[in-house]
Design a protein around this motif. Structure first.
Motif, PDB file in Angstrom:
ATOM      1  N   UNK A  35       0.784  -1.231   0.000  1.00  0.00           N
ATOM      2  CA  UNK A  35       0.000   0.000   0.000  1.00  0.00           C
ATOM      3  C   UNK A  35       0.816   1.282   0.000  1.00  0.00           C
ATOM      4  N   UNK A  36       2.150   1.165  -0.083  1.00  0.00           N
ATOM      5  CA  UNK A  36       2.949   2.404  -0.060  1.00  0.00           C
ATOM      6  C   UNK A  36       3.683   2.611  -1.384  1.00  0.00           C
ATOM      7  N   UNK A  37       4.069   3.841  -1.605  1.00  0.00           N
ATOM      8  CA  UNK A  37       4.812   4.195  -2.805  1.00  0.00           C
ATOM      9  C   UNK A  37       6.194   3.530  -2.744  1.00  0.00           C
ATOM     10  N   UNK A  38       6.611   2.884  -3.811  1.00  0.00           N
ATOM     11  CA  UNK A  38       7.891   2.154  -3.768  1.00  0.00           C
ATOM     12  C   UNK A  38       9.092   3.104  -3.756  1.00  0.00           C
ATOM     13  N   UNK A  39       8.888   4.348  -4.121  1.00  0.00           N
ATOM     14  CA  UNK A  39      10.020   5.279  -4.161  1.00  0.00           C
ATOM     15  C   UNK A  39      10.216   5.989  -2.811  1.00  0.00           C
ATOM     16  N   UNK A  40       9.206   6.697  -2.324  1.00  0.00           N
ATOM     17  CA  UNK A  40       9.385   7.431  -1.055  1.00  0.00           C
ATOM     18  C   UNK A  40       9.051   6.576   0.157  1.00  0.00           C
ATOM     19  N   UNK A  41       8.413   5.438  -0.060  1.00  0.00           N
ATOM     20  CA  UNK A  41       8.021   4.533   1.036  1.00  0.00           C
ATOM     21  C   UNK A  41       7.088   5.167   2.058  1.00  0.00           C
ATOM     22  N   UNK A  42       6.188   6.024   1.562  1.00  0.00           N
ATOM     23  CA  UNK A  42       5.158   6.572   2.458  1.00  0.00           C
ATOM     24  C   UNK A  42       3.791   6.405   1.785  1.00  0.00           C
ATOM     25  N   UNK A  43       2.760   6.791   2.534  1.00  0.00           N
ATOM     26  CA  UNK A  43       1.400   6.793   1.974  1.00  0.00           C
ATOM     27  C   UNK A  43       0.856   8.216   2.061  1.00  0.00           C
ATOM     28  N   UNK A  44       1.765   9.197   1.993  1.00  0.00           N
ATOM     29  CA  UNK A  44       1.370  10.587   2.236  1.00  0.00           C
ATOM     30  C   UNK A  44       0.595  11.222   1.083  1.00  0.00           C
ATOM     31  N   UNK A  45       0.848  10.759  -0.135  1.00  0.00           N
ATOM     32  CA  UNK A  45       0.196  11.378  -1.289  1.00  0.00           C
ATOM     33  C   UNK A  45      -0.652  10.333  -2.011  1.00  0.00           C
ATOM     34  N   UNK A  46      -1.537  10.788  -2.871  1.00  0.00           N
ATOM     35  CA  UNK A  46      -2.401   9.825  -3.566  1.00  0.00           C
ATOM     36  C   UNK A  46      -1.534   8.887  -4.427  1.00  0.00           C
ATOM     37  N   UNK A  47      -1.947   7.626  -4.498  1.00  0.00           N
ATOM     38  CA  UNK A  47      -1.125   6.666  -5.247  1.00  0.00           C
ATOM     39  C   UNK A  47      -1.613   6.515  -6.690  1.00  0.00           C
ATOM     40  N   UNK A  48      -0.665   6.315  -7.567  1.00  0.00           N
ATOM     41  CA  UNK A  48      -0.941   6.125  -8.994  1.00  0.00           C
ATOM     42  C   UNK A  48      -0.415   4.768  -9.427  1.00  0.00           C
ATOM     43  N   UNK A  49      -0.977   4.279 -10.518  1.00  0.00           N
ATOM     44  CA  UNK A  49      -0.379   3.097 -11.132  1.00  0.00           C
ATOM     45  C   UNK A  49       0.666   3.645 -12.092  1.00  0.00           C
ATOM     46  N   UNK A  50       1.912   3.303 -11.837  1.00  0.00           N
ATOM     47  CA  UNK A  50       2.999   3.860 -12.639  1.00  0.00           C
ATOM     48  C   UNK A  50       3.545   2.825 -13.620  1.00  0.00           C
ATOM     49  N   UNK A  51       3.874   3.290 -14.817  1.00  0.00           N
ATOM     50  CA  UNK A  51       4.583   2.419 -15.755  1.00  0.00           C
ATOM     51  C   UNK A  51       6.067   2.553 -15.441  1.00  0.00           C
ATOM     52  N   UNK A  52       6.648   1.485 -14.927  1.00  0.00           N
ATOM     53  CA  UNK A  52       8.053   1.549 -14.538  1.00  0.00           C
ATOM     54  C   UNK A  52       8.911   1.935 -15.738  1.00  0.00           C
ATOM     55  N   UNK A  53       8.670   1.229 -16.814  1.00  0.00           N
ATOM     56  CA  UNK A  53       9.336   1.584 -18.065  1.00  0.00           C
ATOM     57  C   UNK A  53       8.299   2.335 -18.902  1.00  0.00           C
ATOM     58  N   UNK A  54       8.604   3.548 -19.310  1.00  0.00           N
ATOM     59  CA  UNK A  54       7.625   4.348 -20.060  1.00  0.00           C
ATOM     60  C   UNK A  54       7.141   3.579 -21.285  1.00  0.00           C
ATOM     61  N   UNK A  55       5.811   3.502 -21.464  1.00  0.00           N
ATOM     62  CA  UNK A  55       5.313   2.655 -22.568  1.00  0.00           C
ATOM     63  C   UNK A  55       5.348   3.367 -23.918  1.00  0.00           C
ATOM     64  N   UNK A  56       5.256   4.684 -23.897  1.00  0.00           N
ATOM     65  CA  UNK A  56       5.311   5.484 -25.142  1.00  0.00           C
ATOM     66  C   UNK A  56       4.446   4.869 -26.250  1.00  0.00           C
ATOM     67  N   UNK A  57       3.248   4.439 -25.880  1.00  0.00           N
ATOM     68  CA  UNK A  57       2.326   3.887 -26.877  1.00  0.00           C
ATOM     69  C   UNK A  57       2.498   2.397 -27.126  1.00  0.00           C
ATOM     70  N   UNK A  58       3.542   1.788 -26.578  1.00  0.00           N
ATOM     71  CA  UNK A  58       3.775   0.349 -26.756  1.00  0.00           C
ATOM     72  C   UNK A  58       2.743  -0.413 -25.911  1.00  0.00           C
ATOM     73  N   UNK A  59       1.818  -1.077 -26.599  1.00  0.00           N
ATOM     74  CA  UNK A  59       0.706  -1.747 -25.914  1.00  0.00           C
ATOM     75  C   UNK A  59       1.177  -2.823 -24.941  1.00  0.00           C
TER      76      UNK A  59
END
Ligand SMILES: [Zn+2]
Length: 213
Positions: A35-59
């Motif tokens: 349940x926490x952000x993998x970068x800052x390791x807190x739950x202080x801000x709203x969480x997003x689903x992040x693309x670790x590697x930018x998809x740039x349109x790659x399905x």
């Protein structure tokens, strides 16, 4: 940043390749990332689903389960498309490759470094320093929010360690404190990497490394 083991399997909604933002994805990510952000390791801000590697349109990258991470809005925008160490890859030993200097209250600065010279490690350290200290007016404000939280967490952790040392002659209290230390060192706790660094830096606490799993 700590190493995360992905246990959940790809949610069915990803197979349709229409929406990666479905409830199942978020729920499963919350389980794997505690349940926490993998970068800052807190739950202080709203969480997003992040693309670790930018998809740039790659399905494929857009709907690839292992490319979806749980990150907060603050960290997501700082990392953006920067390539960093992958905390879900067991070959990337993020916990030993990155060092967290204890926060200096007088300087109010978090210092994160690495001895490694590869691009991913260097990028990770740059992103983490921006996350905790900020690099723009808005980000500095958000970084301050994390730092205030970090100071509170670390003061309480140090207090717990002192309580543990003082309770040596009271078996019940001693075991009780050890149980709390185990919880604080668990991956699900907030800012785990900072707490584990305290254990690594003090040889008298090395016995607690057994709780690093
Ligand atoms: Zn974050």
């Amino acid at each position: 940043m700590i190493n995360i083991i992905r246990k959940e399997t790809a949610p069915d909604c990803l197979k349709k390749q229409t929406d990666y933002n479905c409830d199942d994805v978020l729920e499963k990510l919350k389980k794997d990332f505690f349940g926490k952000c993998y970068i800052c390791e807190t739950k202080l801000f709203s969480t997003n689903i992040e693309h670790f590697k930018a998809h740039k349109g790659d399905k494929k990258l857009k709907f690839e389960w292992t490319n979806l991470f749980l990150a907060c809005s603050h960290c997501n925008s700082i990392k953006s498309t920067t390539e960093i160490l992958n905390c879900t890859d067991p070959k990337h030993d993020v916990e030993n490759w990155i060092t967290y200097k204890p926060i200096q209250l007088s300087e109010n600065k978090v210092e994160i470094s690495t001895k490694r010279t590869d691009k991913l490690s260097i990028n990770t350290v740059k992103v983490l320093n921006k996350v905790y200290n900020g690099h723009t007016k808005i980000k500095k404000r958000d970084g301050m929010t994390i730092k205030e939280h970090l100071v509170e967490e670390m003061l309480s952790f140090h207090h717990l360690m002192l309580e543990y040392n003082k309770a040596k002659h009271n078996e019940k209290k001693f075991k009780n404190r050890e149980m709390f230390i185990e919880e604080e060192l668990h991956k699900g706790s907030k800012l785990t990497a900072f707490k584990r660094q305290v254990i690594k830096d003090n040889s008298k606490y090395h016995q607690f490394k057994k709780y690093f799993d």
